[in-house]
Design an enzyme around this catalytic site. Structure first.
Site, PDB file in Angstrom:
ATOM      1  N   ILE A   3       5.509   9.846   2.623  1.00  0.00           N
ATOM      2  CA  ILE A   3       5.824   8.983   1.460  1.00  0.00           C
ATOM      3  C   ILE A   3       6.237   7.582   1.902  1.00  0.00           C
ATOM      4  O   ILE A   3       6.295   6.671   1.103  1.00  0.00           O
ATOM      5  CB  ILE A   3       6.944   9.584   0.579  1.00  0.00           C
ATOM      6  N   ASP A   4       6.524   7.405   3.214  1.00  0.00           N
ATOM      7  CA  ASP A   4       7.128   6.141   3.663  1.00  0.00           C
ATOM      8  C   ASP A   4       6.152   4.967   3.757  1.00  0.00           C
ATOM      9  O   ASP A   4       6.567   3.810   3.788  1.00  0.00           O
ATOM     10  CB  ASP A   4       7.789   6.335   5.039  1.00  0.00           C
TER      11      ASP A   4
END
Ligand code: F6P
Length: 327
Positions: A131-132
């Site tokens: 998700i980063d």
């Protein structure tokens, strides 16, 4: 590696991210369509060491494209950091006749693939699942779009309360040491300020900005803080703000793991499906030891060596946009 590979393995590793299942589905269906056998490895590198392999057919990946998390489970394996652990893992790949492996994860996963390949020569393709959004060689990572939409949905709700009670909310979002989640979700939510690790944080400036807003009768505000920001996070920022602006009713909200789960957005499903398909194609063509991504609509290969060493940077244009629109 025999070309095309006869048997491949796929696993997910590191933090789960929405779209990993869509990616597994694409790997399995693309490979099975070409007669290639596929094994799913349960719990990433740890499952490789423990010998937890399951053969996957096309029907095994039905009804998962819409599910968050990962059906193959995930783990951060300490044992894989040891030569002994990796030797066990290699023995299990041999036992299952695996010719090549597709790993879905972040830079820690790619680092594991690189070390393993240098020791045992197993071909790997890495797919960006985090998700980063902090990986080079791809415009977006699998899961990022869903994560920022998760943030936006919640912050919109918090905005209702901020507005109704004339409050200031300091909201902390994930991102490890990167500010991608904070920046895009902050712009999308119309945050009054966004604090990210990539730029210097001056709390004096933040306080001056909030004060100016207060003086203009602006009674509610949202400040988004990336967890890796040098300020020390939302509580540290709130403490300082409360000391300087005691009249502002200030609250803290740490969004935590609700950012990471949930059904993937259409963007993430299509990205994950494309990359899963391309990974099998790459192996069939004899390409490996690279992370695969999509840059400006085109498939791009980034050698693990490079993918591990370099992080992508925040867009200066988006940083500027955030600044201009928050005044
Ligand atoms: O890398 C994904 C991520 O969610 C980061 O944003 C966060 O810092 C970290 O994982 C949290 O990890 P864990 O779920 O192990 O607490």
């Amino acid at each position: 590696m025999s070309l095309p590979p006869k048997t491949i393995a796929v696993f997910t590793s590191g933090g789960d991210s929405p779209g990993m299942n869509a990616c597994i589905r694409a790997v399995v269906r693309t490979a099975r369509g070409q007669g290639i056998r596929v094994f799913g490895i349960i719990r990433g590198f740890q499952g490789m060491i423990d010998g937890d392999f399951r053969e996957l057919e096309s029907h095994d990946v039905s009804n998962i494209i819409q599910r968050g998390g990962t059906i193959l489970k995930t783990a951060r394996s300490k044992e894989f950091l040891t030569k002994e652990g990796r030797t066990k893992a290699y023995a299990n790949l041999l036992k299952h006749g695996i010719d090549a492996v597709i790993a879905i994860g972040g830079d820690g996963t790619f680092a594991g693939c690189k070390v393993f390949n240098s020791e045992f020569n197993t071909p790997f393709i890495g797919l960006p699942g985090t998700i980063d959004n902090d990986l080079i060689g791809t415009d977006f990572t699998i899961g990022y779009d869903t994560a920022i939409n998760n943030v936006v949905q919640v912050v919109d709700k918090i905005r209702d309360t901020a507005d109704s009670h004339d409050r200031l909310f300091i909201i902390e979002v994930m991102g490890k040491d990167a500010g991608f989640i904070a920046l895009r979700s902050g712009i999308a939510c119309g945050a009054e300020a966004i604090l990210v690790p990539e730029t210097k944080t001056y709390l004096d400036d933040l306080i001056a900005k909030l004060k100016a807003g207060w003086n203009r009768q602006k009674s509610s505000s949202i400040v988004i803080v990336a967890e890796g920001d040098e300020s020390g996070g939302a509580y540290a920022v709130a403490e300082r703000v409360k000391a300087e602006l005691p009249n502002y009713d200030t609250r803290v909200s740490i969004l935590g793991h609700l950012q990471r789960g949930g059904s993937p957005t259409a963007m993430d499903r299509v990205l994950a499906s494309t990359l899963g398909n391309e990974a099998v194609t790459a192996l069939v063509q004899g390409k490996h030891n690279s992370a695969l991504g999509i840059v400006c609509g085109r498939v791009e290969f980034t050698p693990f060596e490079k993918a591990i060493k370099h992080h992508t940077s925040l867009s200066p244009k988006l940083l500027h946009l955030a600044e201009v629109l928050s005044n």
